[in-house]
Design a protein around this motif. Structure first.
Motif, short mmCIF file in Angstrom:
data_model
loop_
_atom_site.label_atom_id
_atom_site.label_comp_id
_atom_site.label_asym_id
_atom_site.label_seq_id
_atom_site.Cartn_x
_atom_site.Cartn_y
_atom_site.Cartn_z
N LEU A 75 0.83 -1.21 0.00
CA LEU A 75 0.00 0.00 0.00
C LEU A 75 0.87 1.26 0.00
O LEU A 75 0.63 2.19 -0.75
CB LEU A 75 -0.88 -0.03 1.27
N ASN A 76 1.89 1.25 0.83
CA ASN A 76 2.72 2.44 1.00
C ASN A 76 3.79 2.56 -0.08
O ASN A 76 3.87 3.57 -0.78
CB ASN A 76 3.38 2.38 2.38
N TYR A 77 4.61 1.52 -0.23
CA TYR A 77 5.80 1.64 -1.10
C TYR A 77 5.53 1.40 -2.57
O TYR A 77 6.30 1.84 -3.41
CB TYR A 77 6.90 0.69 -0.62
N VAL A 78 4.47 0.64 -2.89
CA VAL A 78 4.24 0.35 -4.31
C VAL A 78 3.04 1.15 -4.83
O VAL A 78 3.21 2.02 -5.69
CB VAL A 78 4.01 -1.17 -4.53
N MET B 18 -5.29 14.24 -11.17
CA MET B 18 -5.77 14.72 -9.86
C MET B 18 -6.49 13.60 -9.10
O MET B 18 -6.37 13.48 -7.88
CB MET B 18 -6.66 15.95 -10.04
N LEU B 19 -7.22 12.79 -9.85
CA LEU B 19 -7.90 11.65 -9.24
C LEU B 19 -6.86 10.65 -8.68
O LEU B 19 -7.02 10.13 -7.57
CB LEU B 19 -8.79 10.97 -10.29
N LEU B 20 -5.79 10.43 -9.44
CA LEU B 20 -4.73 9.53 -8.98
C LEU B 20 -4.03 10.09 -7.73
O LEU B 20 -3.65 9.34 -6.83
CB LEU B 20 -3.69 9.28 -10.09
N ALA B 21 -3.89 11.43 -7.68
CA ALA B 21 -3.27 12.07 -6.50
C ALA B 21 -4.13 11.83 -5.27
O ALA B 21 -3.61 11.53 -4.18
CB ALA B 21 -3.10 13.57 -6.74
N LEU B 22 -5.46 11.93 -5.44
CA LEU B 22 -6.37 11.65 -4.30
C LEU B 22 -6.28 10.19 -3.88
O LEU B 22 -6.30 9.88 -2.68
CB LEU B 22 -7.81 11.98 -4.71
N MET B 23 -6.14 9.30 -4.87
CA MET B 23 -6.01 7.87 -4.56
C MET B 23 -4.69 7.60 -3.84
O MET B 23 -4.63 6.79 -2.91
CB MET B 23 -6.11 7.03 -5.85
N ALA B 24 -3.62 8.31 -4.26
CA ALA B 24 -2.31 8.16 -3.59
C ALA B 24 -2.41 8.63 -2.14
O ALA B 24 -1.91 7.98 -1.22
CB ALA B 24 -1.24 8.96 -4.34
N ALA B 25 -3.08 9.78 -1.94
CA ALA B 25 -3.26 10.31 -0.58
C ALA B 25 -4.04 9.32 0.27
O ALA B 25 -3.71 9.11 1.46
CB ALA B 25 -3.97 11.66 -0.63
N THR B 26 -5.04 8.68 -0.34
CA THR B 26 -5.82 7.68 0.40
C THR B 26 -4.94 6.48 0.76
O THR B 26 -5.01 5.96 1.88
CB THR B 26 -7.04 7.22 -0.44
N ALA B 27 -4.10 6.06 -0.19
CA ALA B 27 -3.20 4.93 0.08
C ALA B 27 -2.23 5.26 1.21
O ALA B 27 -2.04 4.47 2.14
CB ALA B 27 -2.43 4.55 -1.20
N TYR B 28 -1.62 6.45 1.15
CA TYR B 28 -0.66 6.86 2.19
C TYR B 28 -1.36 7.02 3.55
O TYR B 28 -0.86 6.58 4.57
CB TYR B 28 0.01 8.19 1.82
N GLY B 29 -2.53 7.69 3.52
CA GLY B 29 -3.25 7.93 4.77
C GLY B 29 -3.72 6.64 5.41
O GLY B 29 -3.53 6.44 6.62
N SER B 30 -4.28 5.74 4.59
CA SER B 30 -4.77 4.49 5.18
C SER B 30 -3.61 3.60 5.62
O SER B 30 -3.76 2.82 6.56
CB SER B 30 -5.70 3.75 4.21
N SER B 31 -2.44 3.75 4.98
CA SER B 31 -1.29 2.93 5.42
C SER B 31 -0.84 3.35 6.82
O SER B 31 -0.39 2.53 7.61
CB SER B 31 -0.14 3.00 4.41
N GLN B 32 -0.98 4.65 7.15
CA GLN B 32 -0.63 5.10 8.51
C GLN B 32 -1.61 4.54 9.53
O GLN B 32 -1.21 4.11 10.61
CB GLN B 32 -0.62 6.63 8.58
N PHE B 33 -2.90 4.54 9.16
CA PHE B 33 -3.90 3.99 10.07
C PHE B 33 -3.65 2.49 10.27
O PHE B 33 -3.69 1.98 11.39
CB PHE B 33 -5.31 4.24 9.49
N LEU B 34 -3.37 1.80 9.16
CA LEU B 34 -3.11 0.35 9.23
C LEU B 34 -1.86 0.07 10.08
O LEU B 34 -1.84 -0.85 10.90
CB LEU B 34 -2.93 -0.19 7.80
#
Lengths: 144, 157
Positions: A75-78, B18-34
């Motif tokens: 999720l993070n790195y890829v 821009m949609l991909l940027a929002l998806m990236a932010a969701t991936a980064y944000g949810s990875s912190q929660f996880l």
């Protein structure tokens, strides 16, 4: 709690320093193998720290636990990086950076909605202030 | 799926980006929660960081294996810089997971997001020819520092 804030700032310092080396290293190498090298070094280094601190038995994870950590890594790195690089490529840094800066807001929202964490007005104001500040920093850095 | 994405990229590249940027932010944000859930319930931060980094490495090696002959010719200096980057970023990951073990996501996530300010400051100091600092950056820096201070105060209430 202050200790956690110091560790969070140290994390930002680590990534900030890493970005400088990436900028220098990727002048002669593409992003994907560059990231792979960076991750390989990290695995070895932190692996040594983990074994020294907790012993090899700390890695005795059951398949379910292992799968959760693999999901975190992918999720993070890829996925995160793939989407990040492509968004910058398609929309440009000025449009993608503010949207990417919303990542901590996603984390905070998940912490409150799913994790049941609480937030007071100071933390809310601080979060919004950092969010606004990061957008300005990410879009305001000119090139010399 | 790939066709849909390619069509979207060709027809509306900026919107798709821009949609991909929002998806990236969701991936980064949810990875912190996880990560918070994992370091609290499954394993210590350094173990989680090692397995997480290794997983990312395996997938990225798989993706870049085709370019290996070309990349092997890269200058040693570039590889050294990326090794140093790996040391710094893996330390960052371990510090983040340690912070998440000690405090809630609502405190750690915003504070650890000050990275652009730090990287820009370091770039200004060490790579002055590549980066300059504008008035907008200074205002952003003040907002970031104020935000970290507010969260520090708020975490003690």
């Amino acid at each position: 709690m202050t200790q956690a804030i110091i560790f969070a700032l140290l994390a930002a310092l680590g990534w900030g320093t890493s970005a400088i080396f990436v900028r220098l290293g990727l002048q002669n190498l593409t992003a994907t193998p560059g990231t792979a090298i960076s991750l390989a070094v990290g695995t070895i280094l932190i692996g040594i720290v983990a074994v020294t601190a907790h012993g090899p038995t700390a890695f005795n994870l059951n398949p379910n636990e292992f799968a959760w950590i693999v999901l975190l890594g992918v999720l993070n790195y890829v996925l995160g990086r793939y989407l990040n690089f492509n968004s910058v490529n398609l929309a440009g840094i000025s449009r993608s950076a503010p949207l990417l800066a919303s990542a901590p807001l996603v984390a905070v929202a998940m912490g409150i909605l799913i994790g049941g964490e609480t937030i007071n007005s100071f933390i809310l104001l601080g979060t919004l202030s950092i969010f606004g500040g990061v957008i300005l920093v990410a879009t305001g850095g000119g090139r010399g | 799926m790939t066709n849909v994405l390619n069509k979207a990229i060709n027809e509306k590249p900026v919107t798709t980006g821009m949609l991909l940027a929002l998806m990236a932010a969701t991936a980064y944000g949810s990875s912190q929660f996880l990560a918070k859930q994992i370091v609290t319930e499954i394993a210590p931060p350094s173990v989680v960081a090692t397995v997480g980094l290794f997983s990312g490495f395996v997938v990225l090696m798989g993706l870049s294996i085709g370019n290996l002959p070309k990349d092997r010719k890269a200058p040693k200096k570039a590889v050294v810089f990326l090794i140093l980057s790996g040391i710094a970023s893996s330390a960052g990951v371990t510090f983040l997971y340690t912070a998440l073990e000690l405090a809630p996501v609502v405190i750690v996530a915003p504070v650890s997001s000050v990275t652009p300010l730090i990287s820009l400051s370091l770039a200004h100091i060490f790579l002055p020819k590549m980066e300059s600092i504008t008035a907008k950056t200074w205002v952003g820096a003040i907002l970031v520092v104020a935000g970290v201070s507010l969260i520090t105060i708020g975490s003690h209430i």
